[in-house]
Enzyme design. Structure first.
Site, PDB file in Angstrom:
ATOM      1  N   ARG A   9       5.583  11.168   9.221  1.00 35.11           N
ATOM      2  CA  ARG A   9       6.773  10.314   9.164  1.00 35.11           C
ATOM      3  C   ARG A   9       7.988  11.203   8.955  1.00 35.11           C
ATOM      4  NH1 ARG A   9       2.670   7.839   6.509  1.00 35.11           N
ATOM      5  NH2 ARG A   9       2.093   5.794   7.285  1.00 35.11           N
ATOM      6  N   GLU A  54       2.563  13.464  16.406  1.00 39.60           N
ATOM      7  CA  GLU A  54       3.298  12.202  16.527  1.00 39.60           C
ATOM      8  C   GLU A  54       4.313  12.144  15.398  1.00 39.60           C
ATOM      9  OE1 GLU A  54       2.582   7.565  15.398  1.00 39.60           O
ATOM     10  OE2 GLU A  54       0.918   8.576  16.411  1.00 39.60           O
ATOM     11  N   HIS A  72      -1.710  10.375   9.661  1.00 40.57           N
ATOM     12  CA  HIS A  72      -3.127  10.270   9.969  1.00 40.57           C
ATOM     13  C   HIS A  72      -3.518  11.246  11.061  1.00 40.57           C
ATOM     14  CE1 HIS A  72      -1.176   7.345  12.775  1.00 40.57           C
ATOM     15  NE2 HIS A  72      -1.972   7.943  13.638  1.00 40.57           N
ATOM     16  N   GLU A 115      -7.325   7.452  12.407  1.00 42.06           N
ATOM     17  CA  GLU A 115      -7.172   6.393  13.397  1.00 42.06           C
ATOM     18  C   GLU A 115      -8.206   6.607  14.491  1.00 42.06           C
ATOM     19  OE1 GLU A 115      -3.700   4.471  16.247  1.00 42.06           O
ATOM     20  OE2 GLU A 115      -3.473   6.530  15.554  1.00 42.06           O
TER      21      GLU A 115
END
Length: 138
Positions: A9, A54, A72, A115
Site C-alpha cells: 500500500r 502491485e 499480500h 491471495e
C-alpha cells in the site's frame, strides 16, 4: 501454481512509481476503481512481467503503521476450490473463501496474507464455498 505479485500500500503513487522506475521497473498496467476508491499500479522488470509489484493506493487517507503497508503475496492456481480444500484439510483458515470461483485469501502461520487467484476464467460458484463467511481481514 504460478507466482503473480506482491502487494504494498502506498500513500503517494507518483513518488512510489518514480522510485520503482529508478530501480529499473516499468509500469505494466494501472486500474482505477471509482466505486472502491483505489488505484492499482503494477510494476515489473523489463521483459519479466511474470513477477510484479502491485502498488495499491487507497484514495481516502489511512495510517497503515508499521507492517500494514505490506499487503499480500499472490499465486494463480489451477483449481481454486481444490487448493482451498487442501489447505483447509491441512488446518489453514480460509479468511476470504472463493465464493466467486475466482479469488480467496488465506494467511501464513505468521499472519501474512496469501491471495489465490483462479488461473483462467472463474469457476462456477460451488458449495460449501458460496455460503462461507469471511473469517478475517485480508
Amino acid at each position: 501454481m504460478k507466482y503473480l505479485h506482491t502487494m504494498i500500500r502506498v500513500h503517494d503513487p507518483d513518488a512510489t512509481v518514480g522510485f520503482f522506475r529508478l530501480l529499473g521497473l516499468e509500469e505494466v498496467r494501472r486500474y482505477d476503481n471509482e466505486a472502491g476508491r483505489f488505484t492499482l499500479i503494477f510494476m515489473a522488470a523489463p521483459g519479466d512481467h511474470g513477477a510484479q509489484v502491485e502498488l495499491t493506493h487507497n484514495w481516502d487517507p489511512e495510517d497503515y503503521g508499521e507492517g500494514r503497508n505490506f499487503g499480500h503475496l499472490a499465486y494463480a492456481v489451477d483449481d481454486i476450490y481444490d487448493s482451498c480444500a487442501r489447505l483447509m484439510a491441512g488446518g489453514v483458515t480460509i479468511n476470504r473463501p472463493p465464493r466467486d470461483g475466482r479469488m480467496a485469501f488465506v494467511r501464513t502461520p505468521d499472519n501474512i496474507s496469501i491471495e489465490l487467484l483462479q488461473a483462467g476464467p472463474a469457476l462456477p460458484p460451488a458449495e460449501p464455498w458460496a455460503s462461507m463467511p469471511n473469517t478475517g481481514h485480508w
